[in-house]
Design an enzyme around this catalytic site. Structure first.
Site, mmCIF file in Angstrom:
data_model
loop_
_atom_site.group_PDB
_atom_site.id
_atom_site.type_symbol
_atom_site.label_atom_id
_atom_site.label_comp_id
_atom_site.label_asym_id
_atom_site.label_seq_id
_atom_site.Cartn_x
_atom_site.Cartn_y
_atom_site.Cartn_z
ATOM 1 N N LYS A 68 -2.121 2.405 12.023
ATOM 2 C CA LYS A 68 -1.452 3.087 10.917
ATOM 3 C C LYS A 68 -0.004 3.439 11.269
ATOM 4 C CE LYS A 68 -5.113 2.782 8.370
ATOM 5 N NZ LYS A 68 -5.885 1.827 9.186
HETATM 6 C C1 LIG Z 1 -7.357 2.094 3.183
HETATM 7 C C2 LIG Z 1 -8.103 2.723 4.317
HETATM 8 N N1 LIG Z 1 -8.787 3.850 4.097
HETATM 9 C C3 LIG Z 1 -9.472 4.452 5.087
HETATM 10 C C4 LIG Z 1 -9.495 3.927 6.367
HETATM 11 C C5 LIG Z 1 -10.299 4.601 7.434
HETATM 12 O O1 LIG Z 1 -9.494 5.055 8.482
HETATM 13 P P1 LIG Z 1 -10.123 5.528 9.859
HETATM 14 O O2 LIG Z 1 -10.171 4.332 10.752
HETATM 15 O O3 LIG Z 1 -9.173 6.574 10.380
HETATM 16 O O4 LIG Z 1 -11.459 6.076 9.578
HETATM 17 C C6 LIG Z 1 -8.799 2.761 6.629
HETATM 18 C C7 LIG Z 1 -8.812 2.185 7.983
HETATM 19 O O5 LIG Z 1 -8.372 1.098 8.249
HETATM 20 C C8 LIG Z 1 -8.079 2.145 5.588
HETATM 21 O O6 LIG Z 1 -7.399 1.020 5.797
#
Ligand SMILES: Cc1ncc(COP(=O)(O)O)c(C=O)c1O
Length: 385
Positions: free
Chosen positions: A184
Site C-alpha cells: 500500500k
Molecule cells: C481494496 C482492498 N481492500 C482491503 C484489503 C485488505 O487489506 P489488508 O491486507 O490490510 O487486510 C486489500 C488488500 O490488498 C485491498 O486491496
C-alpha cells in the site's frame, strides 16, 4: 546485462525507521501501548481530527466496522464486484449477505446509479472500495446512504492520501478503513485502521478489536460479544508513524511515475488505461492497472504476464470478480451479472508502481508492453479517459 527484476509493489523502509523500530524492540514494551496511541493521534490529525483506531489489517478493520454497525445474519450489505476478497469475506464472516453491484469500466468504482435498485428492507450498509486515481463520488454516496438510512464503510485500503474536494479521504463520511500492507501507499508491515465519528464508536472499536473485553468497575472483566484479537503492536505502530511522515513524499513520487506511464504508454493494439488525473495532485496512486485488448491479441493474459516476467517485470491481477468466486457464487451470482466487473477481472494487469522505482523503470515497462503487444496483437491505439 539483464536489468534487475522489477517488483510490482515494494515498501520503502529507511534506516531511521528501522532504528526507531529497534528502539521499541529494546524498550521492553512491544505490544499495543504508547506508540499505538501516538500513531492513532497522527492518523487522526491526517483525517481532520476524526477518531482513528488501528488494527492488525484492513481485513480486521472491515470486520470490526461491520460489527460496529451491528450487521449480522439476516442483513444485506451492498458492495462492488470489483474489489479485493476482504469485502466479500468479511460480509459473509459476520453472517450477512453480499449484494453485488457493477463498477465503471475505467474508474472501477461502484456504479452508484445502480445501487438504489438493489436496496431492500434488509439492506443495512454500503461498502464501496475507492480506486486509485478517482474516488467514489462521496457527495452522491452519502446522499444515497442518507436517503435510505444506511451505514457506509468506505474501503480506502488503496487510497490513503487521496482527496475529495480538497479534504483527505477519512476526513469526512461515516466509517473509513485503511490498509498498511507492504503493497500500500504506506506500511506498518501488516496493519489497518478505522476512522469513525465519535469517542463512543472509538471505544466500541477498542472493545471489538481486543476479545470483546469490557472492564467492570470492580476491576474484573466481562465479554458480551465474541470479539477478535486485532490489536496492532507498538513496533508496527512506530513504523507507521515514520511512514506517515514520509507519505507526502511517497505520493509525490508515485504521481510522477504515473504521469510518466500516461505520457509513455502507447501500445498497439490499444489498452484501456486508468482515468488520467485532471486536478493535478488530488489523487494518490497505489496501483497502475491496464485492461488488455484480449479480443485483438493472439496470446492470453497469462502469456502476456509471462512475457513481461521473462523480461524481469512482475505484474499482478487486481482483482478477480468477487461474485464469480466460489464463495460469491454461493449467493446465486453467475457470469454475465456484472459485465464491467467481469471484463476487468478477465483482462486486467497491474503494472509495477512503488516509491522505490525511477522513471527509467516505467519506460522499461512501457517498452516491454508495447513490444509484447506488437508481436501478438493487431493495430490500434491506447485509450485513456
Ligand atoms: C481494496 C482492498 N481492500 C482491503 C484489503 C485488505 O487489506 P489488508 O491486507 O490490510 O487486510 C486489500 C488488500 O490488498 C485491498 O486491496
Amino acid at each position: 546485462m539483464t536489468p534487475a527484476p522489477l517488483k510490482f509493489a515494494s515498501p520503502l523502509l529507511d534506516e531511521a525507521t528501522i532504528a526507531a523500530a529497534g528502539d521499541v524492540l529494546r524498550s521492553g514494551h512491544i505490544t499495543s501501548g504508547i506508540w499505538v496511541e501516538r500513531f492513532e493521534a497522527a492518523l487522526s490529525a491526517h483525517c481532520g481530527g476524526r477518531p482513528v483506531r488501528v488494527l492488525t489489517s484492513a481485513t480486521a478493520a472491515v470486520e470490526v466496522a461491520l460489527q460496529l454497525c451491528g450487521i449480522g445474519p439476516g442483513d444485506e450489505v451492498i458492495t462492488c464486484g470489483q474489489s479485493f476478497f476482504t469485502v466479500l469475506n468479511m460480509i459473509v464472516k459476520v453472517g450477512a449477505t453480499p449484494v453485488f453491484v457493477d463498477c465503471d469500466l475505467v474508474t472501477r468504482n461502484v456504479e452508484l446509479g445502480r445501487v438504489a435498485a438493489r436496496i431492500g428492507p434488509r439492506t443495512r450498509a454500503i461498502v464501496p472500495t475507492h480506486w486509485p486515481g478517482s474516488l467514489v463520488d462521496l457527495d452522491a454516496l452519502y446522499a444515497l446512504a442518507g436517503h435510505y438510512g444506511l451505514r457506509v464503510i468506505e474501503d480506502a485500503a488503496l487510497v490513503i492520501g487521496s482527496h475529495w474536494q480538497g479534504r483527505p479521504v477519512g476526513a469526512l463520511g461515516d466509517l473509513v478503513t485503511f490498509s498498511f500492507h507492504p503493497n500500500k501507499n504506506m506500511t506498518t508491515i501488516e496493519g489497518g485502521a478505522i476512522v469513525c465519528s465519535d469517542a463512543e464508536e472509538a471505544h466500541r472499536i477498542e472493545v471489538l478489536r481486543f476479545h470483546g473485553i469490557e472492564r467492570r468497575d470492580d476491576g474484573t472483566r466481562d465479554v458480551a460479544f465474541p470479539g477478535g484479537k486485532f490489536n496492532l503492536p507498538d513496533v508496527n505502530a512506530r513504523i507507521g508513524i515514520a511512514q506517515l511522515e514520509r507519505l507526502p513524499g511517497f505520493l509525490t513520487h508515485r504521481r510522477m511515475l504515473v504521469e510518466r506511464y500516461f505520457d509513455r504508454f502507447v501500445t498497439n493494439p490499444a489498452c484501456v488505461l486508468p482515468p488520467r488525473p485532471v486536478d493535478g495532485d488530488g489523487q494518490s496512486w497505489n496501483m497502475f492497472c491496464i485492461l488488455l485488448p484480449l479480443e485483438r491479441m493472439t496470446i492470453s493474459r497469462k502469456d502476456f504476464r509471462d512475457a513481461l516476467g521473462a523480461r524481469g517485470i512482475a505484474t499482478g491481477i487486481s482483482y478477480e470478480a468477487l461474485h464469480l468466486s466460489t464463495l460469491g457464487r454461493r449467493f446465486g451470482y453467475h457470469r454475465g451479472d456484472l459485465p464491467n466487473t467481469e471484463r476487468i477481472s478477465d483482462s486486467t494487469v497491474t503494472l509495477p508502481l512503488h516509491a522505490g522505482m525511477n522513471p527509467e523503470d516505467v519506460d522499461r515497462v512501457c517498452d516491454a508492453c508495447a513490444d509484447v503487444l506488437a508481436r501478438h496483437g493487431s493495430p490500434g491505439n491506447s485509450t485513456t479517459r
